[in-house]
Design an enzyme around this catalytic site. Structure first.
Site, PDB file in Angstrom:
ATOM      1  N   HIS A  11       7.563  13.126 -45.470  1.00  0.00           N
ATOM      2  CA  HIS A  11       8.726  13.943 -45.104  1.00  0.00           C
ATOM      3  C   HIS A  11       8.384  15.425 -45.196  1.00  0.00           C
ATOM      4  O   HIS A  11       8.014  15.909 -46.258  1.00  0.00           O
ATOM      5  CB  HIS A  11       9.900  13.648 -46.041  1.00  0.00           C
ATOM      6  N   TYR A  21      20.972  15.299 -49.895  1.00  0.00           N
ATOM      7  CA  TYR A  21      21.569  15.612 -51.194  1.00  0.00           C
ATOM      8  C   TYR A  21      22.938  16.209 -50.900  1.00  0.00           C
ATOM      9  O   TYR A  21      23.023  17.310 -50.352  1.00  0.00           O
ATOM     10  CB  TYR A  21      20.705  16.615 -51.957  1.00  0.00           C
ATOM     11  N   PRO A  36      17.355  13.034 -62.369  1.00  0.00           N
ATOM     12  CA  PRO A  36      16.610  12.576 -61.187  1.00  0.00           C
ATOM     13  C   PRO A  36      16.750  13.464 -59.957  1.00  0.00           C
ATOM     14  O   PRO A  36      16.022  13.272 -58.986  1.00  0.00           O
ATOM     15  CB  PRO A  36      17.203  11.188 -60.917  1.00  0.00           C
ATOM     16  N   LYS A  77      11.542  14.508 -59.973  1.00  0.00           N
ATOM     17  CA  LYS A  77      10.357  15.082 -60.616  1.00  0.00           C
ATOM     18  C   LYS A  77       9.748  14.187 -61.699  1.00  0.00           C
ATOM     19  O   LYS A  77       8.633  14.443 -62.160  1.00  0.00           O
ATOM     20  CB  LYS A  77      10.713  16.433 -61.262  1.00  0.00           C
ATOM     21  N   TYR A  93      10.598  21.864 -54.614  1.00  0.00           N
ATOM     22  CA  TYR A  93      10.809  20.466 -54.226  1.00  0.00           C
ATOM     23  C   TYR A  93       9.482  19.770 -53.912  1.00  0.00           C
ATOM     24  O   TYR A  93       9.249  18.641 -54.362  1.00  0.00           O
ATOM     25  CB  TYR A  93      11.757  20.383 -53.028  1.00  0.00           C
TER      26      TYR A  93
HETATM   27  C1  PHB Z   1      15.077   7.710 -54.839  1.00  0.00           C
HETATM   28  O1  PHB Z   1      14.743   7.416 -53.687  1.00  0.00           O
HETATM   29  O2  PHB Z   1      15.245   6.856 -55.708  1.00  0.00           O
HETATM   30  C2  PHB Z   1      15.286   9.148 -55.183  1.00  0.00           C
HETATM   31  C3  PHB Z   1      14.992  10.102 -54.246  1.00  0.00           C
HETATM   32  C4  PHB Z   1      15.196  11.437 -54.535  1.00  0.00           C
HETATM   33  C5  PHB Z   1      15.700  11.790 -55.778  1.00  0.00           C
HETATM   34  C6  PHB Z   1      15.967  10.829 -56.727  1.00  0.00           C
HETATM   35  C7  PHB Z   1      15.774   9.496 -56.433  1.00  0.00           C
HETATM   36  O3  PHB Z   1      15.904  13.100 -56.042  1.00  0.00           O
END
Ligand code: PHB
Ligand code: APR
Length: 393
Positions: A72, A201, A293, A297, A385
């Site tokens: 990505h 997000y 989460p 990270k 990120y």
């Molecule tokens: C996930 O795909 O589980 C995931 C992706 C991004 C995040 C947290 C979890 O920031």
């Protein structure tokens, strides 16, 4: 039994370290409390920074990652249903992240154990660390009712937040720092195609939502929930309905619903313990720090810790230099704290806090609007990120 490095814990930190040391010809034994199925079965995040992809490559464990990982170059943010895209690759000179579940990483690490001759002890009960402040540390545990002992030069505490290693550092030496968030994430896995090609997000008046994935046919979705929420109160239909509200009508129209085969609530926490080295003990990964989460990270930090620790041990065994092991804690913590800052900040601008008044909500909205309009703000987000560089020792 004797080895050079005793590694406690077979999560990402312990297993990456075991492979790194093996590649450098340093002897190690991994001592794990549970069995392989348990460790591999745990569903965790699934976004690898470049440092993690690089380490898989260096270890020659990147075959499946190259085939199955989704690269990505960007991500999406949403405010009250309105999406905007952050072109991370363009903002960072080409850096990307790779979507590849932690379960897949663990499978690759475990599958290579036998071919590469790694030494593992599974189902070790009552693991204890001894004489860490002397020249001859050792580890004891019981297995099948019999007491075992492993003498070593160093102990790598890779046994996660609930392990024994951190607690082996004397209380007057150990400093801990913590933020507990007043909410959790309710996450599901479902075999349905993801709503969007890249992650979303979403900050919504009703709370945070995240649209993620594991593959073109498997989706991972999360919604922020209260800490006392019960899984039984969240049948699939209620989850999908709430997710769709928070993602907004345009994305909701693209959400494909299906039965979930995993559903769990996880609390959010920021935590750091210092130092990451005491005597002959080194801490790495969740044993030393936890991030919420948001931004994924957790595993990446475990990888950067053990990459630094691996370099330090290589210098010690290869060149008799103690500079690396002496500097490990300061070097690792510098990166850890930057990831703590980012994860805390990203959480704080995307979630609904129970005590939030109109003022703080409008600050969040202004912050997201600022990011939407400012290449400088987007660059700051993007470089964090995709993962900050491992600064030189
Ligand atoms: C996930 O795909 O589980 C995931 C992706 C991004 C995040 C947290 C979890 O920031
Ligand atoms: N003795 C031996 N092993 C132990 C002990 C103990 N007393 N206590 C815990 N362990 C094992 C756990 O069973 C687990 O397999 O240590 C391992 C720690 O693994 P993680 O908790 O995954 O921690 P870490 O390897 O640092 O990985 C950090 O991966 O799982 C994610 O959320 C985590 O993203 C974070 C990253």
């Amino acid at each position: 039994m004797r080895t050079q490095v005793a590694i406690i814990g077979a999560g990402p930190a312990g297993m990456f370290l075991a492979h790194l040391l093996r590649a450098d010809g340093i002897d190690a034994v991994v001592i794990e409390r549970r069995d392989r199925d348990y460790v591999e079965g745990r569903v965790r995040a699934g976004v690898l920074e470049q440092v993690s992809v690089d380490l898989m490559t260096r270890l020659g464990l990147d075959d499946r990652l190259r085939r199955e990982g989704l690269v990505h170059g960007g991500t999406n943010l949403a405010l009250d249903g309105e999406l905007f895209h952050i072109d991370m690759a363009a903002l960072t000179g080409g850096s990307t992240v790779t979507v590849y579940g932690q379960q897949e990483v663990m499978k690759d690490l475990f599958d290579a154990v036998a071919p590469r001759g790694l030494e593992m002890v599974w189902d070790a009960d009552d693991v204890r660390l001894h004489d860490l402040d002397g020249d001859a540390p050792f580890v004891t545990w019981t297995k099948d009712g019999a007491e075992q002992r492993l003498d070593c030069d160093f102990v790598a505490g890779c046994d996660g937040y609930h392990g024994v290693s951190r607690g082996s550092i004397p209380a007057d030496v150990l400093k801990t720092f913590e933020r507990v968030y007043p909410f959790g994430w309710l996450g599901i896995l479902a075999d349905v195609p993801p709503a969007e090609h890249e992650l979303i997000y979403a900050n919504h008046e009703r709370g945070f939502a995240l649209a993620s994935m594991r593959s073109a046919t498997r989706s991972r979705y999360y919604i922020q929930c209260a800490l006392d929420e019960k899984i039984e109160d969240w049948p699939d239909e209620r989850f999908w309905d709430e997710l769709c509200v928070r993602l907004g009508p345009v994305t909701a129209a693209k959400v494909v619903r299906g039965p979930s085969f995993e559903k769990a609530i996880a609390p959010l926490r920021s935590f750091v313990s210092e130092p990451m080295r005491w005597g002959r003990l080194f801490l790495a990964g969740d044993a030393a720090h936890i991030v919420p989460p948001t931004g994924a990270k957790g595993m990446n930090l475990a990888v950067s810790d053990v990459t630094m620790l691996g370099e330090a041990l290589r210098d010690f065994y290869g060149h008799g230099s103690e500079t690396g092991i002496d500097g490990y804690s300061v070097r690792a913590l510098a990166r850890v704290w930057k990831a703590e800052r980012f994860s805390w900040w990203f959480t704080s601008i995307t979630h609904r806090f129970p005590d939030m008044d109109g003022f703080s909500r409008r600050l969040q909205m202004a912050e997201l609007d600022y990011i939407r309009g400012s290449p400088a703000a987007q660059k700051t987000l993007a470089e964090n990120y995709v993962g900050l560089p491992l600064e030189a020792a």
